[in-house]
Enzyme design. Structure first.
Site, PDB file in Angstrom:
ATOM      1  N   GLY A  35       1.425   0.404  -7.921  1.00 29.01           N
ATOM      2  CA  GLY A  35       0.960   1.518  -8.743  1.00 29.01           C
ATOM      3  C   GLY A  35       0.234   2.594  -7.966  1.00 29.01           C
ATOM      4  N   LEU A  37       1.067   5.793  -7.980  1.00 24.56           N
ATOM      5  CA  LEU A  37       2.240   6.315  -7.277  1.00 24.56           C
ATOM      6  C   LEU A  37       1.993   7.684  -6.652  1.00 24.56           C
ATOM      7  CD1 LEU A  37       5.077   5.248  -9.751  1.00 24.56           C
ATOM      8  CD2 LEU A  37       3.951   3.934  -7.950  1.00 24.56           C
ATOM      9  N   HIS A  41       6.039   6.549  -2.712  1.00 22.06           N
ATOM     10  CA  HIS A  41       6.775   5.739  -3.697  1.00 22.06           C
ATOM     11  C   HIS A  41       7.943   6.543  -4.279  1.00 22.06           C
ATOM     12  CE1 HIS A  41       2.478   4.277  -4.093  1.00 22.06           C
ATOM     13  NE2 HIS A  41       3.092   3.142  -3.866  1.00 22.06           N
ATOM     14  N   GLN A 152       8.631   2.140   5.244  1.00 22.27           N
ATOM     15  CA  GLN A 152       8.253   1.759   6.606  1.00 22.27           C
ATOM     16  C   GLN A 152       6.734   1.789   6.807  1.00 22.27           C
ATOM     17  OE1 GLN A 152      10.449   2.716   9.994  1.00 22.27           O
ATOM     18  NE2 GLN A 152       8.653   3.047  11.258  1.00 22.27           N
ATOM     19  N   LYS A 153       6.053   2.562   5.963  1.00 19.93           N
ATOM     20  CA  LYS A 153       4.582   2.593   5.996  1.00 19.93           C
ATOM     21  C   LYS A 153       4.002   1.181   6.132  1.00 19.93           C
ATOM     22  CE  LYS A 153       0.296   3.567   4.792  1.00 19.93           C
ATOM     23  NZ  LYS A 153      -0.028   2.882   3.561  1.00 19.93           N
ATOM     24  N   VAL A 180       6.392   8.702   4.262  1.00 18.90           N
ATOM     25  CA  VAL A 180       6.131  10.074   3.808  1.00 18.90           C
ATOM     26  C   VAL A 180       4.682  10.406   4.168  1.00 18.90           C
ATOM     27  CG1 VAL A 180       6.047  11.615   1.817  1.00 18.90           C
ATOM     28  CG2 VAL A 180       7.809   9.833   1.955  1.00 18.90           C
TER      29      VAL A 180
HETATM   30  P1  AMP Z   1       2.415  -0.215  -2.666  1.00 22.80           P
HETATM   31  O1  AMP Z   1       2.366   0.300  -4.047  1.00 22.80           O
HETATM   32  O2  AMP Z   1       1.335   0.300  -1.782  1.00 22.80           O
HETATM   33  O3  AMP Z   1       2.585  -1.706  -2.601  1.00 22.80           O
HETATM   34  O4  AMP Z   1       3.754   0.384  -2.049  1.00 22.80           O
HETATM   35  C1  AMP Z   1       4.985   0.190  -2.707  1.00 22.80           C
HETATM   36  C2  AMP Z   1       6.084   0.592  -1.768  1.00 22.80           C
HETATM   37  O5  AMP Z   1       5.915   1.963  -1.395  1.00 22.80           O
HETATM   38  C3  AMP Z   1       6.067  -0.219  -0.474  1.00 22.80           C
HETATM   39  O6  AMP Z   1       7.398  -0.515  -0.109  1.00 22.80           O
HETATM   40  C4  AMP Z   1       5.421   0.722   0.496  1.00 22.80           C
HETATM   41  O7  AMP Z   1       5.806   0.494   1.825  1.00 22.80           O
HETATM   42  C5  AMP Z   1       5.950   2.062   0.008  1.00 22.80           C
HETATM   43  N1  AMP Z   1       5.102   3.145   0.484  1.00 22.80           N
HETATM   44  C6  AMP Z   1       3.758   3.254   0.362  1.00 22.80           C
HETATM   45  N2  AMP Z   1       3.318   4.373   0.975  1.00 22.80           N
HETATM   46  C7  AMP Z   1       4.412   4.983   1.495  1.00 22.80           C
HETATM   47  C8  AMP Z   1       4.622   6.175   2.252  1.00 22.80           C
HETATM   48  N3  AMP Z   1       3.629   6.966   2.603  1.00 22.80           N
HETATM   49  N4  AMP Z   1       5.885   6.478   2.625  1.00 22.80           N
HETATM   50  C9  AMP Z   1       6.916   5.662   2.276  1.00 22.80           C
HETATM   51  N5  AMP Z   1       6.788   4.539   1.570  1.00 22.80           N
HETATM   52  C10 AMP Z   1       5.554   4.194   1.180  1.00 22.80           C
END
Ligand code: AMP
Length: 306
Positions: A35, A37, A41, A152-153, A180
């Site tokens: 979440g 977002l 995301h 990839q973050k 991103v």
């Molecule tokens: P999270 O909600 O933090 O668990 O992230 C959900 C998905 O979004 C995961 O696959 C993260 O790697 C991806 N994500 C989070 N931040 C970024 C970003 N800045 N760029 C690309 N993907 C991201």
């Protein structure tokens, strides 16, 4: 085209919505999140929208992936804004379970992906990746996607999930999308909300450290110690309390002795009370250094076994 976002809380409702989409001949894309977002995301949802016929996203702040002293309770939560963003992006289904919809007090199963969680975030967040793989395995079984999208973050998470998927024969293709960033280079993260204006400015040092590491390697350095030192200096100067600055093999996530092949350059540190991570992947061959999106060898994919 999407006909509006449907929001469900129960696994059974996910299954019936996904079954209906399958009966219409649609492939299923899945974007799991916790979440809050942001554009990171959103890029995953966009890719899923482009490549699959029915897009499912989940929002679940998974208690099992937060340590006892971590930020579970203060993790930002705003389902209304998140649902609006998903709707705008053409997501079809939002699965937003409560804790009791996924876990019971009699749960006993644990999954760990051995070896890949020893270094990087695994060394300072004990139990974190066990929590991640357990919830991802459960979500894969509930959603049964054809493709699942990760950023990839969180590179270590992506590698571990790819391994989980291959080892447990989940018929899911794992897709990694590039990180991103804010215009000045800071990787987008829900945790950036916790930074003060000053901290946010200084936090860009994480990306600068990675960029500098790449420049040092491009200039011919092949010993990790010198590259690590340049990153540590940059992060320390910005006021980071450093967790790690590492160069690891991109496939087994072990620290390298020589900079050659697929290398993940990864950093983590605390800016005030906020823990931030970032990384870049480079392919080094002879004098050539190319920044790439983390990739997995074809043989590690499910299709290889079919
Ligand atoms: P999270 O909600 O933090 O668990 O992230 C959900 C998905 O979004 C995961 O696959 C993260 O790697 C991806 N994500 C989070 N931040 C970024 C970003 N800045 N760029 C690309 N993907 C991201």
């Amino acid at each position: 085209m999407s006909s509006g976002l449907k929001i469900v809380q129960k696994a059974a409702d996910v299954r019936s919505a996904v079954l209906e989409a399958r009966l219409q001949g649609k492939s299923i894309g899945f974007v799991p999140t916790i979440g809050a977002l942001h554009e990171g995301h959103e890029s995953l949802v966009r890719s899923a929208r482009e490549c699959t016929g029915y897009v499912v996203s989940s929002i679940f702040v998974n208690p099992k992936q937060f340590g006892p002293k971590e930020d579970y309770t203060r993790y930002p939560r705003d389902q209304t804004a998140d649902a609006a963003a998903l709707e705008r992006l053409g997501c079809d289904l939002l699965f937003a379970p409560g804790e009791r919809d996924l876990y019971t007090s009699s749960d006993r199963t644990r999954i760990s992906v051995h070896g890949l969680d020893e270094f990087l975030c695994g060394s300072t967040r004990p139990g974190h990746f066990q929590g991640v793989v357990l919830v991802v395995a459960k979500l894969f079984n509930i959603v049964q996607p054809d493709e699942a999208y990760f950023g990839q973050k969180d590179a270590q998470q992506a590698v571990i999930i790819q391994r989980l998927t291959a080892d447990l024969d989940f018929p899911v293709r794992i897709v990694i999308e590039p990180t991103v960033r804010e215009p000045e280079g800071l990787a987008m993260s829900s945790r950036n909300e916790h930074l003060s204006t000053g901290e946010r400015k200084r936090a860009v040092a994480l990306y600068e450290a990675l960029s500098e590491a790449k420049r040092v390697i491009e200039a011919g350095e092949r010993k990790p110690a010198a590259v690590k030192q340049s990153m540590l200096n940059r992060m320390t100067r910005a006021g980071f309390d450093i967790d790690y600055a590492e160069l690891v093999d991109g496939s087994n996530l072990r620290p390298v002795k020589n900079i050659d092949g697929l290398i993940l350059i990864a950093v983590a540190g605390w800016m005030g009370g906020t823990r931030l991570i970032d990384n870049i992947a480079v392919r080094v061959a002879g004098t050539g250094v190319e920044e790439i999106v983390l990739e997995f060898p074809e043989w590690s994919r499910y299709e290889w076994k079919r």
